[in-house]
Design a protein around this motif. Structure first.
Motif, PDB file in Angstrom:
ATOM      1  N   GLY A  35     -21.433  36.438  54.811  1.00 51.41           N
ATOM      2  CA  GLY A  35     -22.184  35.363  54.184  1.00 51.41           C
ATOM      3  C   GLY A  35     -21.474  34.028  54.292  1.00 51.41           C
ATOM      4  N   LEU A  86     -21.760  32.676  57.898  1.00 53.68           N
ATOM      5  CA  LEU A  86     -23.095  32.186  58.218  1.00 53.68           C
ATOM      6  C   LEU A  86     -23.429  30.891  57.483  1.00 53.68           C
ATOM      7  CD1 LEU A  86     -25.105  35.521  58.378  1.00 53.68           C
ATOM      8  CD2 LEU A  86     -24.443  34.044  60.256  1.00 53.68           C
ATOM      9  N   VAL A 141     -28.757  28.901  49.544  1.00 50.59           N
ATOM     10  CA  VAL A 141     -30.173  29.096  49.889  1.00 50.59           C
ATOM     11  C   VAL A 141     -30.983  27.864  49.498  1.00 50.59           C
ATOM     12  CG1 VAL A 141     -32.224  30.469  49.392  1.00 50.59           C
ATOM     13  CG2 VAL A 141     -30.049  31.604  49.798  1.00 50.59           C
ATOM     14  N   ALA A 158     -31.879  28.756  58.909  1.00 53.72           N
ATOM     15  CA  ALA A 158     -31.927  30.212  58.998  1.00 53.72           C
ATOM     16  C   ALA A 158     -30.537  30.821  58.774  1.00 53.72           C
ATOM     17  CB  ALA A 158     -32.477  30.640  60.350  1.00 53.72           C
ATOM     18  N   VAL A 177     -29.754  33.197  55.409  1.00 53.34           N
ATOM     19  CA  VAL A 177     -29.303  34.587  55.559  1.00 53.34           C
ATOM     20  C   VAL A 177     -27.905  34.748  54.972  1.00 53.34           C
ATOM     21  CG1 VAL A 177     -28.651  36.345  57.254  1.00 53.34           C
ATOM     22  CG2 VAL A 177     -30.770  35.082  57.522  1.00 53.34           C
ATOM     23  N   CYS A 182     -28.085  34.735  51.152  1.00 53.10           N
ATOM     24  CA  CYS A 182     -28.598  36.014  50.651  1.00 53.10           C
ATOM     25  C   CYS A 182     -27.543  37.114  50.757  1.00 53.10           C
ATOM     26  CB  CYS A 182     -29.852  36.413  51.420  1.00 53.10           C
ATOM     27  SG  CYS A 182     -31.256  35.351  51.076  1.00 53.10           S
ATOM     28  N   LEU A 183     -26.802  37.137  51.861  1.00 56.29           N
ATOM     29  CA  LEU A 183     -25.728  38.128  51.998  1.00 56.29           C
ATOM     30  C   LEU A 183     -24.630  37.912  50.965  1.00 56.29           C
ATOM     31  CD1 LEU A 183     -25.287  38.395  55.872  1.00 56.29           C
ATOM     32  CD2 LEU A 183     -26.142  40.144  54.325  1.00 56.29           C
TER      33      LEU A 183
END
Length: 125
Positions: free
Chosen positions: A23, A26, A85, A105, A109, A112-113
């Motif tokens: 996470g 990203l 997010v 994107a 992601v 969320c992770l």
């Protein structure tokens, strides 16, 4: 666990398991992509100079900060994940469709992770 192959030294493997590494990577990559796109000389049809640059920095710098917080302070994953997010959704409006949708994107992601990550159980003696 996903990014901790057995070829890593045990100390580094332990460090990776104790934080939401996927996470954090990203979210940081998404923030960097959203921030760098206006400064790399993308086509003029996509970018609007002026306020968009300031708004892009105003969203991408906190997004990068959220990624760094996930690396350094994994206990704040429940705060930094949803913040990433929210910033990624805000980047859609302010930052050239969120870095041409790729930065948004990646950050969504990753956020969320990071939010879904659970710390490993502490060993009991």
């Amino acid at each position: 666990m996903l990014l901790t192959p057995r070829v890593l030294p045990p100390r580094l493997r332990t460090w990776c398991r104790r934080r939401p590494l996927a996470g954090a990577v990203l979210v940081t990559a998404g923030g960097a992509e959203v921030m760098l796109l206006p400064f790399l000389g993308a086509p003029a049809a996509v970018l609007r100079p002026g306020v968009a640059d300031a708004a892009g920095l105003g969203v991408s710098l906190p997004l990068l900060l959220a990624g760094i917080v996930l690396f350094r302070l994994p206990q704040l994953h429940a705060i930094a994940g949803p913040a990433a997010v929210a910033l990624a959704v805000l980047a859609l409006i302010t930052c050239n469709l969120g870095g041409l949708l790729l930065g948004t994107a990646l950050a969504m992601v990753g956020g969320c992770l990071a939010f879904a990550w659970t710390p490993p159980p502490t060993p009991t003696v």
